[in-house]
Scaffold this motif. Structure first.
Motif, mmCIF file in Angstrom:
data_model
loop_
_atom_site.group_PDB
_atom_site.id
_atom_site.type_symbol
_atom_site.label_atom_id
_atom_site.label_comp_id
_atom_site.label_asym_id
_atom_site.label_seq_id
_atom_site.Cartn_x
_atom_site.Cartn_y
_atom_site.Cartn_z
ATOM 1 N N UNK A 45 0.828 -1.217 0.000
ATOM 2 C CA UNK A 45 0.000 0.000 0.000
ATOM 3 C C UNK A 45 0.858 1.260 0.000
ATOM 4 N N UNK A 46 0.286 2.347 -0.494
ATOM 5 C CA UNK A 46 0.994 3.634 -0.544
ATOM 6 C C UNK A 46 0.325 4.596 0.422
ATOM 7 N N UNK A 47 1.126 5.257 1.250
ATOM 8 C CA UNK A 47 0.615 6.238 2.207
ATOM 9 C C UNK A 47 1.299 7.576 1.969
ATOM 10 N N UNK A 48 0.552 8.670 2.136
ATOM 11 C CA UNK A 48 1.206 9.974 2.063
ATOM 12 C C UNK A 48 1.737 10.338 3.439
ATOM 13 N N UNK A 49 2.467 11.438 3.523
ATOM 14 C CA UNK A 49 3.147 11.793 4.772
ATOM 15 C C UNK A 49 2.229 11.999 5.942
ATOM 16 N N UNK A 50 1.103 12.701 5.726
ATOM 17 C CA UNK A 50 0.214 13.024 6.839
ATOM 18 C C UNK A 50 -0.423 11.769 7.421
ATOM 19 N N UNK A 51 -0.835 10.851 6.556
ATOM 20 C CA UNK A 51 -1.456 9.611 7.039
ATOM 21 C C UNK A 51 -0.468 8.815 7.863
ATOM 22 N N UNK A 52 0.760 8.691 7.380
ATOM 23 C CA UNK A 52 1.742 7.890 8.095
ATOM 24 C C UNK A 52 2.097 8.508 9.444
ATOM 25 N N UNK A 53 2.332 9.832 9.437
ATOM 26 C CA UNK A 53 2.748 10.485 10.677
ATOM 27 C C UNK A 53 1.672 10.404 11.751
ATOM 28 N N UNK A 54 0.409 10.354 11.337
ATOM 29 C CA UNK A 54 -0.663 10.313 12.321
ATOM 30 C C UNK A 54 -1.091 8.915 12.701
ATOM 31 N N UNK A 55 -0.404 7.906 12.201
ATOM 32 C CA UNK A 55 -0.793 6.530 12.433
ATOM 33 C C UNK A 55 -0.245 6.045 13.775
ATOM 34 N N UNK A 56 -1.141 5.785 14.717
ATOM 35 C CA UNK A 56 -0.724 5.363 16.056
ATOM 36 C C UNK A 56 -0.013 4.019 16.023
ATOM 37 N N UNK A 57 -0.441 3.143 15.101
ATOM 38 C CA UNK A 57 0.171 1.822 15.016
ATOM 39 C C UNK A 57 1.630 1.938 14.588
ATOM 40 N N UNK A 58 1.892 2.821 13.613
ATOM 41 C CA UNK A 58 3.265 3.025 13.163
ATOM 42 C C UNK A 58 4.108 3.629 14.275
#
Length: 270
Positions: free
Chosen positions: A80-93
């Motif tokens: 899957x492809x994620x943009x910066x905002x989605x990744x930075x806000x991902x609690x799991x990551x």
């Protein structure tokens, strides 16, 4: 190539070759927002592993080219492809990054799952609070409070003896405070969220991030984390839902207005 990397820390170069990555170890492809050599907005196609570590896959490029680059790899490897905002806000990551940064003595892999010992739980909570952008006093109060709630729930849901729960809570709390002292080396403790008015909490977070030279996005992440800490403190103080909503608005208003003032901007209506 025979090499199959499962973590960015094992990759020898600055840029990773997608063909050398272990497909099952990849969480996603990330369009990391960066600045190019002319200080213009750009994106760095990167891989994010399931342990939370990441590594560039190419040099920075425009939004369109970065998305095309990632989409081509996505079609080949089904990542899957994620943009910066989605990744930075991902609690799991964020949790995975904290887990990956623990010493090996604090964590272990069993049957494909990651496990953390009691001191590791405390240190992981400290890392998450620091990465969320909380001032030290707010972080200490929030982390110790969350650990107390966690072990209280464990006592309710298991047959663990009270003296064992108390011993484990002490070990986790001591490890957390020690890690916080390390992460915030040289910083003054300051008050916790429960000791501050909502307006002062918002202003303090803005001052903290201004002193660190944070970007708008990092400040916003810190303000969100401070709101969570404030909500926990206000709930503990028996504030009603209506009062908590009012206090939340006061934190946001004071924090954003002060941040705009510190960064040389004006708020409409001022």
């Amino acid at each position: 190539m025979s090499t199959s990397y499962t973590t960015a820390s094992a990759i020898p170069g600055i840029i990773a070759d997608p063909a050398t990555l272990a497909p099952q170890a990849v969480r996603c492809l990330w369009m990391r927002p960066v600045l190019d050599k002319n200080s213009q907005a750009a994106f760095l196609p990167s891989v994010v592993f399931k342990d939370g570590t990441d590594c560039p896959l190419a040099c920075e490029m425009s939004d369109l080219h970065a998305r095309q680059f990632c989409q081509r790899l996505s079609a080949i490897y089904d990542w899957p492809v994620k943009d910066g905002r989605v990744l930075e806000g991902n609690a799991e990551v964020a949790a995975d990054r904290a887990y990956a940064s623990l010493d090996e003595g604090d964590r272990m892999e069993k049957d494909g799952q990651g496990w953390v010992n009691v001191p590791g739980m405390g240190r992981m909570a400290a890392i998450l609070a620091h990465e969320a952008g909380l001032p030290l006093g707010v972080a200490i109060e929030g982390v110790t409070g969350k650990l107390a709630l966690l072990f209280a729930k464990m006592a309710e849901q298991t047959a663990m003896q009270p003296h064992v729960v108390k011993k484990n809570l002490r070990a986790a709390t001591e490890a957390a405070c020690s890690k916080l002292t390390e992460l915030y080396a040289g910083e003054q403790r300051g008050p916790g969220a429960s000791e501050l008015s909502p307006e002062r909490l918002g202003v303090m977070v803005a001052d903290y991030h201004s002193a660190k030279g944070s970007t708008d996005e990092i400040f916003q992440r810190g303000l969100t984390a401070a709101l969570e800490a404030g909500t926990e403190a206000w709930t503990e103080q028996k504030s009603s839902p209506a009062e908590i909503e009012q206090k939340t608005g006061a934190v946001l208003d004071a924090g954003i207005r002060h941040w705009f003032s510190l960064t040389g901007r004006k708020v409409a209506g001022d």
